[in-house]
Design a protein around this motif. Structure first.
Motif, PDB file in Angstrom:
ATOM      1  N   ARG A 536       0.801  -1.217   0.000  1.00  0.00           N
ATOM      2  CA  ARG A 536       0.000   0.000   0.000  1.00  0.00           C
ATOM      3  C   ARG A 536       0.834   1.267   0.000  1.00  0.00           C
ATOM      4  N   PHE A 537       2.136   1.159   0.307  1.00  0.00           N
ATOM      5  CA  PHE A 537       2.955   2.339   0.542  1.00  0.00           C
ATOM      6  C   PHE A 537       2.823   3.379  -0.580  1.00  0.00           C
ATOM      7  N   ASP A 538       3.182   3.004  -1.786  1.00  0.00           N
ATOM      8  CA  ASP A 538       3.155   3.990  -2.882  1.00  0.00           C
ATOM      9  C   ASP A 538       1.726   4.376  -3.241  1.00  0.00           C
ATOM     10  N   LYS A 539       0.807   3.418  -3.146  1.00  0.00           N
ATOM     11  CA  LYS A 539      -0.592   3.712  -3.487  1.00  0.00           C
ATOM     12  C   LYS A 539      -1.143   4.809  -2.574  1.00  0.00           C
ATOM     13  N   ASN A 540      -0.857   4.678  -1.276  1.00  0.00           N
ATOM     14  CA  ASN A 540      -1.341   5.685  -0.327  1.00  0.00           C
ATOM     15  C   ASN A 540      -0.786   7.057  -0.645  1.00  0.00           C
ATOM     16  N   ILE A 541       0.517   7.125  -0.901  1.00  0.00           N
ATOM     17  CA  ILE A 541       1.125   8.427  -1.149  1.00  0.00           C
ATOM     18  C   ILE A 541       0.617   9.018  -2.456  1.00  0.00           C
ATOM     19  N   ILE A 542       0.589   8.189  -3.473  1.00  0.00           N
ATOM     20  CA  ILE A 542       0.136   8.698  -4.772  1.00  0.00           C
ATOM     21  C   ILE A 542      -1.317   9.167  -4.661  1.00  0.00           C
ATOM     22  N   SER A 543      -2.153   8.393  -3.963  1.00  0.00           N
ATOM     23  CA  SER A 543      -3.550   8.847  -3.909  1.00  0.00           C
ATOM     24  C   SER A 543      -3.675  10.111  -3.058  1.00  0.00           C
ATOM     25  N   SER A 544      -2.758  10.294  -2.093  1.00  0.00           N
ATOM     26  CA  SER A 544      -2.846  11.521  -1.296  1.00  0.00           C
ATOM     27  C   SER A 544      -2.395  12.751  -2.080  1.00  0.00           C
ATOM     28  N   ILE A 545      -1.524  12.574  -3.077  1.00  0.00           N
ATOM     29  CA  ILE A 545      -1.093  13.757  -3.831  1.00  0.00           C
ATOM     30  C   ILE A 545      -1.859  13.919  -5.140  1.00  0.00           C
ATOM     31  N   LYS A 546      -2.682  12.936  -5.454  1.00  0.00           N
ATOM     32  CA  LYS A 546      -3.393  13.000  -6.729  1.00  0.00           C
ATOM     33  C   LYS A 546      -4.240  14.255  -6.877  1.00  0.00           C
ATOM     34  N   LYS A 547      -4.788  14.706  -5.733  1.00  0.00           N
ATOM     35  CA  LYS A 547      -5.678  15.862  -5.843  1.00  0.00           C
ATOM     36  C   LYS A 547      -4.925  17.124  -6.272  1.00  0.00           C
ATOM     37  N   ASN A 548      -3.626  17.116  -6.081  1.00  0.00           N
ATOM     38  CA  ASN A 548      -2.845  18.258  -6.557  1.00  0.00           C
ATOM     39  C   ASN A 548      -2.566  18.188  -8.052  1.00  0.00           C
ATOM     40  N   PHE A 549      -2.895  17.090  -8.649  1.00  0.00           N
ATOM     41  CA  PHE A 549      -2.580  16.925 -10.068  1.00  0.00           C
ATOM     42  C   PHE A 549      -3.836  16.519 -10.826  1.00  0.00           C
ATOM     43  N   VAL A 701     -10.159  14.168 -13.423  1.00  0.00           N
ATOM     44  CA  VAL A 701      -9.271  13.008 -13.481  1.00  0.00           C
ATOM     45  C   VAL A 701      -7.881  13.439 -13.032  1.00  0.00           C
ATOM     46  N   SER A 702      -7.084  12.460 -12.697  1.00  0.00           N
ATOM     47  CA  SER A 702      -5.749  12.795 -12.227  1.00  0.00           C
ATOM     48  C   SER A 702      -4.747  12.767 -13.367  1.00  0.00           C
TER      49      SER A 702
END
Ligand SMILES: [Zn+2]
Length: 1018
Positions: A536-549, A701-702
């Motif tokens: 889950r490590f990268d998935k969590n981080i990527i989904s947390s920053i997705k809203k910025n992109f 969309v991201s």
């Protein structure tokens, strides 16, 4: 199916019912309350949770004694002995139903004959699950009946494996607000009582109605378990940190799994076994296949997607077979290459039973059917190991894993040849097809036809994978990813040394406390949690920053008349601004408009349509639309237009402009007339999209798209100008989350920059080669022997203390970083642990390094590393590869070798310049900035790069193991000659360039300089 297995299927409702009750056995584990210890007598936690559980489930009588609620809001039992001073107001809920007071008799129709004993039928289901301790807790709560003792045994078997040797209750640390992650970081405990209450009430009402279908039918039971998992996943099962790294969910699930298999054993043996017999009748059914290879061997996006779908479906079906269809037990561990089920392993007289050959056949069938045999499992059933009284499910799984994975590289054609070998279905495909070419995707089956987009010849199966439609939200469009300069990047990452954890070798290094003598064992719960945490490590981080992109994806719908006058509604969905998709619709719309206005004669337009509007493209931050009107000029259009009747002739731009005018409230646009042939209409802003018949929605969309992500290995497409930011975010979060296990877990990152026109499969291929290099860097490519770490080939690093406890100098002796020196600052958090309010203690649980003593590797507490001792350290690496340079460096071709098609990098021999350590990347970035400040022209740098690459190619193209150290010198002099003779390169630049030319890092430096030139990083 053998009779006994059929019997198992027949009693599915009963088995799942018993599994469910076992799953709920610790429903009263309410840690906050246990922690308070507010009573007069110091009571043991198990007693608390039993009583609280009884209260939550609305149980009125235990052991025929009333459970009384005392007037002053405390739980009390009627005989007075069992005073449990629990503050009722702190218990968040009590279910409304009284169903847990019913006896098993109430459920008679699902109970198998052998279980219809008087003892069992008269027992209430609530008492059965609450009285699950045989040896401690209140006398009247102890397990007395055989069914209770069986559950009690399942409970203690799991606890013992999880906390092997950890029976010292005195050394409990009081930091109950936290839950340990498997890697030693403290997480907040989370209670979701409202959700839990809802689930329990739902279960109760279904049981009341005897509506077994509602909870035990296909799908429903899986959903129910998932929901329970959600509410229990951040709640501790154990009061002793750091053993509370396995959560209430992990423990409850394992106990229910052991108990489920126990019930299956009784049905297979046709007798209720005693609790002492459970451990010796359990086994692990492993289903292993080379999935990592299967999923990542391809380069095309649709192939990745298609294979993932198949993979997930296979996993789902195998799990369904063993957990539901023939409910023998549960999946107790899985990672990328295998699923491991706990099942009965009976030793009948004369034979090892039961005969699972039909189960094996069914699993192989699933694989054959889904993959045509491209992927085949190795299925092996192994009796669970027992050490003393401890059931070692984890050790058994590890044994199976090691056995399989040590062979995985050597497997011929990716099949495991042992007694279980089944002939892959694809071999039949070749009958009568011997003359056919081989499929260029799977390299197994005969190629059927040429793919219409990619033009490779592929087999039927691979064709079907490509055709499986991606859901709209999963669609990955490069034009959504790319930045304002139309560049994107592939971010490639891998968490190194994870295999050492999943093979159990590193688990004991998280907790070796000499004072208490406690060590952690590789229990299935713990291994599963490690896997899930990393997964889950990268998935969590990527989904947390997705809203910025984010960007807006437009959904268009347009009414238009076709040339015959028929009115049609066209759903353009999100396709309108993608030049590679359905561009003709807008063309049609414009055409229709021109005809309607009488500006154009439809015949003429039909004949020339293809020449007029040809490409629509999207780019930039805010959505806009480019309409290219190609191969025509305003004059030509005017000519066409003038032929039509008495209407004034309009230039094409004018016509389009007028067409769009009716949307002037929603669209801002401007026209540009480029040189000669191209007219460009640019829609600069889209304001609102609610106009009837035009647009039916905007979807957010991201810009970040996942190619794949599993087991800490991932590939993401990101906008090029954000790639470094995102990579650094991942790096920082990794360090924050796993600093306690530094040296035993590392993050490798790489970036591949690409222009949007660059073929994606080349980019993905570069990413794969990068991952391969990471593996080499981690020394994980060869199998390690079982030891604390057999991984000394990766890095044997002498470390010297410079200052006490804060800095270590690491000198790399081997591997790609040979000769490098790195300074490590030891984070104070590694040594200290926050407990309570502002209080700190020495963290004796996690801060260990691996020390090499007399050739043996042992964990050593960070505070005690002797001066100058040799430690094992695994640094994270960071890799840059700029695809523009691959014009020379990489040329991907297919060659036939030993009768098989192989991809080859034909232009350039392998260059060992990468990967870099993170700090070195910073040097390159700084040098890149210097170059930028010196302002060499982009052209000069590009020319230099091309010339140097060409020279190197000519010099070294026939060498096999380039570069040797003398080669490096040669390259350096080559660069020197070029630098001094090339026009446009200033003197200030030369020194920097030369500095980097030695190890061919110059290419990365040049690419970075060019990259920085292209973007505004200020
Ligand atoms: Zn194929």
């Amino acid at each position: 199916m053998t009779d006994s297995l059929k019997e198992i299927g027949k009693y599915r409702d009963f088995i799942l019912f018993m599994e469910l009750l076992a799953l709920l056995h610790d429903v009263g584990k309410y840690y906050e309350e246990v922690k308070k210890k507010s009573g007069k007598r110091s009571l043991r936690p198990p007693a608390y949770h039993n009583t609280i559980g009884a209260f939550i489930l609305g149980i009125e009588r235990l052991k025929n004694k009333d459970v009384v609620i005392e007037k002053n809001n405390k739980i009390l039992m009627s005989n007075g002995e069992n005073y449990a001073p629990i503050d009722l107001s702190s218990i968040p809920f009590r279910i409304s139903s009284r169903i847990f007071n019913e006896s098993f008799n109430f459920f008679e129709e699902i109970i198998p004959d052998i279980w219809k004993t008087e003892e069992f039928l008269n027992e209430t289901i609530g008492e059965f699950l609450i009285c699950h301790h045989e040896h401690y807790g209140y006398k009247s709560l102890r397990a007395k009946t055989t069914p209770q003792k069986l559950l009690s045994k399942a409970d203690s078997l799991d606890s013992a494996e999880d906390r092997e040797g950890a029976l010292d209750r005195k050394n409990r640390l009081k930091r109950g607000d936290f839950l340990n992650t498997p890697f030693g970081i403290l997480d907040k405990i989370e209670y979701r009582f409202k959700d839990e209450e809802n689930i329990l009430n739902r279960i109760a009402s279904a049981l009341e109605e005897k509506n077994f279908n509602k909870i035990f039918s296909k799908g429903n039971y899986v959903t129910l378990k998932n929901e329970i998992q959600k509410v229990w996943y951040a709640r501790p099962a154990d009061t002793r940190p750091p053993f509370n790294d396995t959560t209430l969910w992990n423990h409850a699930y394992m106990v229910s799994s052991i108990f489920k298999s126990t019930v299956a054993i009784t049905l297979l043996k046709r007798e209720i076994i005693g609790p002492g017999k459970i451990a010796s009748n359990l086994g692990i059914l492993s289903v292993q296949s080379p999935n990592r290879h299967f999923l990542t061997m391809v380069n095309r996006l649709p192939d990745y997607n298609g294979r993932w779908e198949v993979f997930k479906e296979i996993r789902r079906q195998v799990r369904h077979l063993i957990e539901f269809e023939v409910p023998l037990g549960n999946l107790v561990y899985e990672d990328i290459n295998g699923q491991y089920f706990l099942i009965p392993y009976l030793e009948f007289r004369g034979a090892k039973g039961p005969d699972y050959s039909e189960i094996r056949d069914r699993i192989v069938e699933i694989y054959q059917e889904k993959t045509d045999g491209l992927l085949l499992p190795r299925i092996k059933i192994e009796k669970c190991e027992i050490k003393g009284k401890i059931l070692q499910i984890g050790k058994t799984i590890i044994k199976l894993k090691k056995e399989y994975e040590s062979n995985i590289d050597g497997m011929i054609g990716w099949y495991y040849f042992d007694e279980d070998f089944r002939k892959p279905k694809w071999i039949e495909e070749w009958k009568g097809m011997e003359e056919r070419e081989i499929c260029q995707v799977c390299f197994k089956m005969p190629a059927e036809k040429q793919h219409f987009i990619y033009h490779d010849r592929i087999c039927k199966w691979c064709q079907q994978r490509r055709e499986s439609p991606a859901k709209e939200e999963e669609a990955k469009f490069l034009d959504e990813v790319m930045d304002k300069d139309q560049r994107f990047a592939l971010l490639v990452g891998q968490i190194g040394l994870l295999d050492q954890w999943l093979k159990g070798d590193y688990i004991c290094t998280t907790f070796v406390n000499k004072e208490t003598g406690l060590t952690k064992s590789p229990s299935p719960s713990r291994m599963m949690r490690i896997y899930q945490e990393i997964d889950r490590f990268d998935k969590n981080i990527i989904s947390s920053i997705k809203k910025n992109f984010q960007l807006k994806r437009l959904k268009f719908r347009i009414d238009y008349c076709d040339p015959t006058g028929r009115k049609t509604k066209k759903d353009l969905a999100y396709k309108i601004y993608r030049h590679r998709l359905e561009k003709k619709w807008l063309k049609e719309v414009v055409k229709e408009y021109l005809i309607e206005k009488g500006c154009l004669n439809s015949d003429i337009l039909n004949n020339t349509a293809g020449k007029i509007f040809s490409a629509i493209t999207y780019n930039g931050k805010s959505p806009h639309l480019d309409l290219f009107i190609r191969n025509t000029t305003a004059e030509t259009i005017t000519d066409y237009a003038s032929i039509s009747d008495d209407k004034a002739a309009w230039p094409a731009t004018e016509a389009v402009k007028r067409y769009l005018e009716k949307f002037k409230d929603t669209i801002n646009f401007e026209f540009k007339t480029d040189i000669g042939e191209i007219l460009r209409l640019k829609i600069t802003d889209l304001k609102q999209f609610n106009e009837e018949g035009f647009v039916n929605g905007i979807k957010t969309v991201s810009k970040i798209k996942s190619i794949y992500s599993f087991s800490g290995e991932f590939m993401y497409l990101v906008p090029a100008n954000e790639a470094l930011n995102i990579a650094n975010k991942l790096r920082d979060d990794f360090n924050r989350r796993y600093y306690k296990v530094q040296g035993r877990l590392c993050l490798n990152l790489g970036i591949i920059y690409a222009d949007h026109k660059y073929p994606l499969y080349m980019v993905l291929d570069a990413g794969k080669r990068m991952l391969k290099e990471f593996q080499v860097a981690n020394g994980l490519e060869t199998e390690k022997k079982f030891a604390m770490t057999g991984n000394t080939e990766a890095y044997g690093i002498p470390a010297l203390y410079k200052k006490e406890n804060s800095r270590i100098l690491v000198d790399f002796k081997e591997g790609v970083f040979k000769g490098e020196v790195q300074l490590i600052n030891i984070d104070s958090r590694v040594v200290k642990l926050k407990v309570g309010k502002g209080r700190e203690i020495d963290d004796k649980f996690y801060p260990y390094f691996l020390q090499k003593i007399n050739g043996q590797v042992k964990p050593v507490y960070i505070g005690k590393i002797p001066f100058g001792c040799e430690i094992i350290f695994s640094p994270g690496v960071f890799d840059f590869e700029y695809l523009n340079s691959s014009r020379v460096r990489m040329n991907l071709t297919l060659k036939k070798q030993y009768g098989q098609w192989r991809k080859r990098d034909s232009l350039f021999p392998l260059i060992h310049t990468r990967p870099y350590q993170i700090w070195k990347i910073e040097n390159i970035i700084n040098a890149g900035r210097q170059l930028r400040d010196a302002r060499p022209s982009t052209t000069a740098l590009e020319n230099f790069r091309e010339l140097l690459a060409r020279e190197i190619y000519d010099w070294f193209k026939n060498k096999e193991d380039f570069p040797q150290s003398e080669d490096k010198e040669l390259v350096k002099s080559l660069a020197q000659v070029l630098i001094t003779t090339m026009e446009g390169l200033k003197k200030e630049v030369s020194a920097t360039l030369l500095n980097f030319s030695k190890n061919l890092e110059i290419f990365d430096l040049l690419e970075l300089a060019l990259f920085l030139n292209a973007f505004d990083f200020s």
